[in-house]
Motif scaffolding. Structure first.
Motif, short mmCIF file in Angstrom:
data_model
loop_
_atom_site.label_atom_id
_atom_site.label_comp_id
_atom_site.label_asym_id
_atom_site.label_seq_id
_atom_site.Cartn_x
_atom_site.Cartn_y
_atom_site.Cartn_z
N GLU A 333 30.54 14.75 -15.16
CA GLU A 333 31.22 15.38 -16.73
C GLU A 333 31.82 16.26 -15.97
O GLU A 333 30.59 18.13 -16.11
CB GLU A 333 30.70 16.03 -18.19
N PRO A 334 32.79 17.05 -15.64
CA PRO A 334 33.19 18.73 -14.98
C PRO A 334 33.30 19.58 -16.15
O PRO A 334 33.78 19.60 -17.34
CB PRO A 334 34.13 17.84 -13.91
N GLY A 335 33.37 21.03 -15.23
CA GLY A 335 33.44 22.00 -16.00
C GLY A 335 32.94 22.55 -16.76
O GLY A 335 32.78 23.41 -17.98
N LEU A 336 31.08 21.31 -16.65
CA LEU A 336 29.95 22.48 -17.84
C LEU A 336 29.55 23.44 -17.11
O LEU A 336 28.46 24.22 -17.72
CB LEU A 336 29.76 21.39 -17.86
N GLU A 337 29.90 23.41 -15.06
CA GLU A 337 29.18 24.74 -14.89
C GLU A 337 29.23 26.58 -15.53
O GLU A 337 28.55 27.22 -15.36
CB GLU A 337 29.16 24.49 -13.61
N ASP A 338 30.25 26.62 -15.76
CA ASP A 338 30.34 28.00 -16.62
C ASP A 338 30.40 28.51 -17.73
O ASP A 338 30.82 28.96 -18.59
CB ASP A 338 31.33 28.67 -15.81
N TYR A 339 30.11 27.18 -18.29
CA TYR A 339 30.08 26.73 -19.66
C TYR A 339 29.21 28.48 -20.55
O TYR A 339 29.47 29.05 -21.66
CB TYR A 339 28.77 25.34 -20.91
N TYR A 340 28.18 28.30 -19.96
CA TYR A 340 27.25 29.79 -20.48
C TYR A 340 27.54 30.95 -19.09
O TYR A 340 26.58 31.09 -18.60
CB TYR A 340 25.65 29.16 -20.24
N ALA A 341 28.62 31.27 -18.74
CA ALA A 341 28.84 32.57 -17.99
C ALA A 341 28.38 33.75 -18.36
O ALA A 341 27.71 34.18 -19.44
CB ALA A 341 30.62 32.96 -17.27
N THR A 342 27.73 33.90 -17.16
CA THR A 342 26.29 34.53 -18.04
C THR A 342 26.68 36.31 -18.32
O THR A 342 27.83 37.16 -17.83
CB THR A 342 26.00 36.06 -16.14
N ASN A 343 26.85 36.63 -19.29
CA ASN A 343 26.59 37.72 -20.45
C ASN A 343 25.96 38.87 -20.57
O ASN A 343 25.45 37.80 -21.92
CB ASN A 343 28.10 37.55 -21.26
N ILE A 344 24.87 39.81 -20.38
CA ILE A 344 23.64 40.02 -20.97
C ILE A 344 24.13 40.64 -22.64
O ILE A 344 23.36 40.38 -23.17
CB ILE A 344 23.68 41.52 -20.36
N GLU A 345 25.07 41.58 -22.58
CA GLU A 345 25.02 41.80 -23.58
C GLU A 345 25.36 40.56 -24.99
O GLU A 345 24.63 40.77 -25.67
CB GLU A 345 26.95 42.41 -24.22
N LYS A 346 26.21 39.49 -24.81
CA LYS A 346 26.12 38.47 -25.81
C LYS A 346 24.76 38.34 -26.20
O LYS A 346 24.19 37.94 -27.17
CB LYS A 346 27.12 37.23 -25.12
N ALA A 347 23.72 37.71 -24.93
CA ALA A 347 22.75 36.91 -24.79
C ALA A 347 21.39 37.97 -25.27
O ALA A 347 20.87 37.66 -26.60
CB ALA A 347 21.59 37.18 -23.17
N LYS A 348 22.02 39.53 -25.26
CA LYS A 348 20.96 40.31 -26.18
C LYS A 348 21.45 40.26 -27.55
O LYS A 348 20.76 40.05 -28.35
CB LYS A 348 20.98 42.15 -25.72
N SER A 349 22.70 40.01 -28.32
CA SER A 349 22.90 40.95 -29.74
C SER A 349 21.90 39.06 -29.86
O SER A 349 21.72 38.82 -31.06
CB SER A 349 24.77 40.05 -29.73
N LEU A 350 22.96 37.65 -29.94
CA LEU A 350 22.15 36.52 -29.60
C LEU A 350 20.59 36.16 -29.71
O LEU A 350 20.12 36.10 -31.08
CB LEU A 350 22.01 35.25 -28.36
N LEU A 351 19.56 37.13 -29.18
CA LEU A 351 18.61 37.37 -29.13
C LEU A 351 17.86 38.20 -30.05
O LEU A 351 17.56 37.92 -31.10
CB LEU A 351 17.74 38.41 -28.27
N ALA A 352 19.11 38.99 -30.91
CA ALA A 352 18.90 39.89 -31.66
C ALA A 352 19.10 38.92 -32.90
O ALA A 352 18.13 39.06 -34.43
CB ALA A 352 19.62 41.64 -32.45
#
Lengths: 516, 314
Positions: A333-352
């Motif tokens: 299934e192509p197109g999943l490689e960048d499903y979670y494109a690196t995004n530090i801010e978003k990662a931080k807010s999800l953790l919060a």
């Protein structure tokens, strides 16, 4: 006194010279053989190819061996009903054709006529039946090939026809038929293996070399090997094998590193490509905080796979988004490689949002036998520190890993690579909830349903559609961090060509030949 | 006679202790041999079946007792990983390690002892300084690195020696010598350096002894003093070191065996530990213990030959 010392030294030098002297005389012949291979071929009438392998043979008997390396060497001695091509598609081998009944319960294989085992006896349906009875555990015991547990009965209406009746529909059955067919009533497979493959077993010196010779009577006349003899040399040290190749004492070096390639320069040909492996940072979904989807997504967003590929594999890898490699194109299934494109801010807010404002401590268990995974762990630790996750790397021996992490699931996170399988079922089954090897502890009924549907389906397109859907679920649920499929490179000295990359580790030695 | 009996008793006691310790350490290690053999893809049912076939479903203590009983019937048991009798596996490997060990010990003695004497006799001269620096280097060089350098220079660039592999003596005597020369040299280098330094120090120590002065007064030549008196006394500690080195080398060298792709014991020991191959590990530990004890015994005997005073005491 000085005289004696002098004599002692003289003695050492004489010994050294004698050694070098006799080495020279022998080496001149040896050197000629290396430098001008095609000529020697004509002169002596035989051609030898030496291949470096890093691990020993675990068992020559194909039904007792479990090591991937052993399998790839001995695959040249044995043929199955079917085989695979470089794309991972099934092609006929001993069986020239097969037919699947409408209800998907009956598989009929028609065998090639005139197939001979290496001892000269003819391969008939009787041998196939005997082989499969052993493989399916029908003579008592557990099946050797798990997929064959589904076989209800086998019949051989003629010498060249075998019919399998399955207990239930199982689309994973077909791909399993690449397994070796051995002569019935032959007991010495562990010491003198006999198959019907393109090469015959000649000798094995424990821990040193496996010698195979060309099978002149190979049933597939187009594929009769052009190389007379193949010697697999057991060389545990990568660096030594590169040096041996430089010295012209090794002709083929599989799994060569980037550094090795630089060292070898242009004296070699290479084939390279994805190896259908999935390297992942496995998150134990049963353990806090990894049971929280937001935490898993945050980890996915914080990890930059491109950097990992660039630093750890020096750019030679394929980025993945799910537990599946594009090496198996048809099911990918192509197109999943960048499903979670690196995004530090978003990662931080999800953790919060998940309640981890200050991050947390992560224990990352790594099998220390695999430098590749250890290096990856270090890069990941660095990347996760940016979102406040403090990674503590715990290195353990692989044998311990198998028991503690894989078997007993006593871990938080770990890095491992799953090697290629020809059948998507074997690859994706790993995440089915009640499967005993679901060590990530993924639990999603929709996923289990999809895998089950794929198994019961008969149409190839339906099967692929279900598997693709399943891959998407793994990504959406951020089950783990699926990192990459590292490339595998085979180096061949530049007078050789013909080897290909396959979605399973395989050497198509029958295609190996000298360049003109 | 009493001496030999005493030695034999210590041997049995040491052996029992070593084997029990190994046994308990092995019980503490996680890792299931059947799972390790079958690998990551194995199903639980397959693992259990192999456990049964290998007798791993029995209690660990029971397996240990079985192994010891077998030992008294000259049966070392069967390797779990290779599924072959342990004795067959060892018979394949021991000649490799022995050839490598003996050649490297010969090189150590032939090169180390004369140079040790030379460096002591030339104390203060430039040759002694040069040799001192070289011994320092010899000790410091990591053996795998030195191995690669030798392969690169003598194997790849000069093509004088093969870069890897083992040739049995029975097949080709010079071929075997050629194949083993570089790895033996690598093992020997650090041993040579150690021997030279030891010998130099003990010779210099002995040279200041009163008996040397007496000998000089007696009018003995320097040569007689060196070989008849000093060297005799100086060799005692060197033989101790040499004994340890020999035991170490004959136990197998993991790094050198890997670098030169030699199928020796060092390799096998590591393999058997990581595959939790209990019968094989136990047998190899037994072999190493026998080796160490035998060599110590020989060293004891040599002391007596070299120094009559020890003979009188014993």
């Amino acid at each position: 006194m000085k005289k004696k010392l002098f004599i002692a030294f003289l003695l050492v030098f004489v010994i050294a010279f004698v050694l070098v002297g006799c080495s020279n005389s022998q080496n001149e012949e040896g050197k000629d053989a290396n430098a001008a291979k095609p000529e020697t071929k004509e002169a002596t009438g035989s051609s030898v190819v030496r291949i470096a392998m890093s691990t020993e043979i675990d068992n020559l008997d194909p039904y007792k061996s479990a090591a991937t390396d052993t399998g790839s060497m001995m695959d040249n001695v044995f043929d199955g009903l079917l085989d695979t091509n470089p794309k991972g598609e099934l092609v006929g081998a001993i069986a020239k054709s097969y037919d699947i009944s409408e209800d998907g319960l009956t598989y009929t294989f028609t065998l090639n006529e005139g197939v001979q085992f290496h001892d000269g006896s003819e391969l008939t349906s009787e041998d196939v039946v005997a082989s499969y009875e052993t493989l399916a555990g029908m003579n008592g015991g557990e099946p050797i090939v798990a997929e064959f547990a589904v076989i209800d009965s086998i019949e051989a209406p003629s010498d060249y026809e075998v019919i399998f009746h399955l207990k239930e529909k199982n689309s994973a059955f077909l791909a399993a038929n690449i397994v070796a067919i051995v002569p019935s009533d032959y007991e010495e497979q562990s010491s003198k293996p006999i198959g019907a493959g393109p090469f015959k077993f000649e000798a094995y010196k424990v821990g040193q070399e496996l010698r195979l010779v060309k099978n002149e009577n190979y049933y597939n006349h187009e594929k009769i090997p052009q190389i007379d003899e193949v010697q697999f040399k057991i060389m545990p040290d990568q660096e030594s094998s590169v040096l041996a190749m430089q010295a012209g004492e090794i002709d083929v070096l599989p799994g060569v590193t980037q550094q090795g390639l630089t060292q070898l320069g242009d004296s070699i040909n290479t084939v390279s490509g994805p190896q259908n492996m999935v390297q992942l940072l496995a998150l134990n979904n049963d353990v806090e905080p990894y049971s929280d989807l937001k935490v898993r997504q945050a980890i996915n967003l914080a990890i930059d796979k491109d950097t990992i590929i660039d630093t750890v594999s020096e750019g030679n890898g394929t980025k993945l988004g799910s537990n599946f490699s594009p090496a198996m194109e048809f099911y990918y299934e192509p197109g999943l490689e960048d499903y979670y494109a690196t995004n530090i801010e978003k990662a931080k807010s999800l953790l919060a949002e998940a309640g981890y404002n200050d991050g947390f401590q992560m224990e990352l268990t790594v099998p220390s036998d695999y430098q590749f995974h250890v290096d990856t762990a270090q890069v990941i630790a660095e990347q996760l520190s940016q979102v406040g996750i403090d990674v503590e790397i715990k290195m353990i021996e692989f044998s311990t890993w198998l028991e503690d992490v894989y078997q007993n699931e006593q871990y938080d996170t770990t890095i491992i690579g799953f090697t290629g399988k020809l059948d998507p079922y074997k690859i994706l089954r790993r995440y089915v909830n009640d499967y005993e090897r679901n060590f990530v502890n993924y639990d999603n009924e929709a996923y289990d349903e999809l895998i089950d549907q794929a198994l019961r389906a008969t149409d190839e397109k339906d099967i692929a559609a279900h598997y693709k859907e399943a891959q998407r679920l793994l990504t959406e649920d951020a089950v783990s961090v699926f990192i990459s499929d590292p490339d595998r490179t085979i180096a061949m000295s530049n007078h050789l060509e013909g080897l290909n990359m396959y979605p399973i580790q395989k050497f198509n030695l029958e295609d190996l030949h000298y360049t003109e | 006679m009493r001496y030999i009996l005493y030695k034999l008793a210590t041997f049995v006691a040491t052996m029992t202790l070593v084997s029990i310790i190994i046994f308990f350490v092995f019980q503490l290690l996680p890792g299931n041999p059947a799972h390790i053999i079958l690998g990551i893809e194995a199903e639980q049912a397959q693992i259990q079946q192999l456990e049964q076939e290998l007798g791993l479903d029995k209690q660990a203590t029971e397996r240990y007792v079985d192994w010891v009983t077998g030992l008294f019937q000259a049966d070392l048991g069967e390797s779990l990983k290779y599924q072959l009798p342990v004795s067959d596996i060892l018979v394949d490997r021991i000649p490799v390690t022995f050839s490598l060990g003996i050649l490297s010990i010969l090189l150590t003695i032939i090169i180390g002892i004369p140079l040790g004497i030379l460096i002591a006799r030339t104390k203060g001269k430039w040759i002694s300084v040069v040799l001192s620096i070289m011994t320092q280097l010899g000790i410091a060089i990591p053996s795998f690195w030195f191995g690669f350098i030798l392969i690169l220079v003598f194997g790849v660039i000069l093509s004088l020696f093969p870069t890897y592999g083992y040739v049995p003596w029975s097949e080709d005597f010079f071929g075997a010598l050629r194949a083993l020369f570089l790895p033996s040299l690598v093992i020997a280098i650090s041993n040579i350096a150690v021997i030279i330094r030891y010998l130099r120090n003990t010779i210099l120590d002995q040279a200041n002894m009163e008996y040397v002065r007496t000998a000089r007064c007696k009018g003995l030549t320097e040569r007689k003093i060196m070989y008849g008196h000093i060297l005799r006394n100086a060799l005692i500690p060197v033989i101790t070191i040499l004994g340890l080195t020999i035991a170490d080398t004959l136990g197998g060298s993991i790094i050198i065996e890997n670098v030169f792709a030699l199928p020796g014991l060092g390799n096998l020991l590591i393999e058997s530990i990581s595959s939790r191959d209990f019968p094989l590990v136990q047998s190899m530990v037994l072999y190493i213990a026998v080796l160490v004890i035998t060599i110590n015994f020989i060293v004891d005997l040599l002391y007596k030959v070299i120094d009559p005073r020890i003979r009188a005491k014993g």
